[in-house]
Design a protein around this motif. Sequence first.
Motif, PDB file in Angstrom:
ATOM      1  N   CYS A 280       0.830  -1.214   0.000  1.00 23.13           N
ATOM      2  CA  CYS A 280       0.000   0.000   0.000  1.00 23.13           C
ATOM      3  C   CYS A 280       0.860   1.258   0.000  1.00 23.13           C
ATOM      4  O   CYS A 280       0.576   2.214  -0.744  1.00 23.13           O
TER       5      CYS A 280
ATOM      6  N   SER B 127       3.824   1.600  -1.169  1.00 23.94           N
ATOM      7  CA  SER B 127       4.486   1.723  -2.465  1.00 23.94           C
ATOM      8  C   SER B 127       3.529   2.236  -3.534  1.00 23.94           C
ATOM      9  O   SER B 127       3.913   3.026  -4.396  1.00 23.94           O
ATOM     10  N   GLU B 128       2.288   1.799  -3.470  1.00 21.86           N
ATOM     11  CA  GLU B 128       1.303   2.169  -4.499  1.00 21.86           C
ATOM     12  C   GLU B 128       0.630   3.505  -4.220  1.00 21.86           C
ATOM     13  O   GLU B 128       0.394   4.302  -5.150  1.00 21.86           O
ATOM     14  N   GLN B 129       0.303   3.761  -2.951  1.00 18.92           N
ATOM     15  CA  GLN B 129      -0.491   4.935  -2.604  1.00 18.92           C
ATOM     16  C   GLN B 129       0.315   6.057  -1.961  1.00 18.92           C
ATOM     17  O   GLN B 129      -0.141   7.200  -1.916  1.00 18.92           O
ATOM     18  N   GLY B 130       1.485   5.712  -1.447  1.00 25.06           N
ATOM     19  CA  GLY B 130       2.236   6.656  -0.632  1.00 25.06           C
ATOM     20  C   GLY B 130       1.921   6.427   0.831  1.00 25.06           C
ATOM     21  O   GLY B 130       0.804   6.003   1.172  1.00 25.06           O
TER      22      GLY B 130
ATOM     23  N   ALA C  30      -1.004   8.749   2.228  1.00 27.60           N
ATOM     24  CA  ALA C  30      -2.333   8.482   1.670  1.00 27.60           C
ATOM     25  C   ALA C  30      -2.881   7.121   2.077  1.00 27.60           C
ATOM     26  O   ALA C  30      -4.086   6.874   1.957  1.00 27.60           O
ATOM     27  N   THR C  31      -2.034   6.236   2.554  1.00 25.90           N
ATOM     28  CA  THR C  31      -2.484   4.904   2.954  1.00 25.90           C
ATOM     29  C   THR C  31      -3.222   4.969   4.281  1.00 25.90           C
ATOM     30  O   THR C  31      -2.771   5.628   5.222  1.00 25.90           O
ATOM     31  N   THR C  32      -4.348   4.287   4.352  1.00 25.39           N
ATOM     32  CA  THR C  32      -5.131   4.243   5.590  1.00 25.39           C
ATOM     33  C   THR C  32      -5.068   2.841   6.196  1.00 25.39           C
ATOM     34  O   THR C  32      -4.695   1.872   5.524  1.00 25.39           O
TER      35      THR C  32
ATOM     36  N   MET D 130      -7.102   0.443   4.190  1.00 24.91           N
ATOM     37  CA  MET D 130      -6.430  -0.095   3.000  1.00 24.91           C
ATOM     38  C   MET D 130      -5.535  -1.278   3.369  1.00 24.91           C
ATOM     39  O   MET D 130      -5.499  -2.296   2.674  1.00 24.91           O
TER      40      MET D 130
ATOM     41  N   ARG E 205      -6.009  -5.135   2.187  1.00 22.06           N
ATOM     42  CA  ARG E 205      -4.929  -5.780   1.435  1.00 22.06           C
ATOM     43  C   ARG E 205      -4.440  -7.045   2.137  1.00 22.06           C
ATOM     44  O   ARG E 205      -4.123  -8.043   1.494  1.00 22.06           O
TER      45      ARG E 205
END
Length: 201
Positions: free
Chosen positions: A17, A19-22, A25-27, A30, A34
Amino acid sequence: MGRPSRKDEILQAALACFSEQGVDATTIEMIRDRSGASIGSLYHHFGNKERIIGALYLEGVGQYARLVEDGFSGADSAEACIRLLVACYIDWVVANPEWARFILHSRGRVEASEMGERLREANRLHHGRIDEVLRPHREAGAFRKMPRECFVSIVIGPAQDFSRHWLAGRTRTHLADCRELFMDAAWEAVRARQVRLVSMP
């Protein structure tokens, strides 16, 4: 190798998460989605996102420390020890580029967090072990004289700097292809220079 623990699964899900969202921004939701873990399990293992960030960081640097520790048993010279420090760093980064990218960008955040003291203690133990292994070589005069605080930076610094560029996609040369070069450079940077005495006529 056994099945990953629920804790490991959560950490790997968090890394994906981040890596993909920052990271910002990751909660927690998420990471939960995942990993497939329940909110209860996630909070049981970590408590909050900052602790997940800290745990992921500590596990990554811990893996490098364990590679070094395992390798020291077969390093029978000062040169072998120095080359090992560089080789383990490069090998871990090449095998774990997303994790390495996360670590390189998250140190300040972890140091300032509630996990900061654990990180400082882990670093103290790791550098203490390196000092312990290198002490006989240092006392035997294998290394050039320099401030102790500079030593590891001189050994690892060039490889770490190039790794940053490689991880950011700014190099055409693969990091693994530079492994021997950085190992050679580290040894040349810290080894004692033998001065040959020449008899004058």
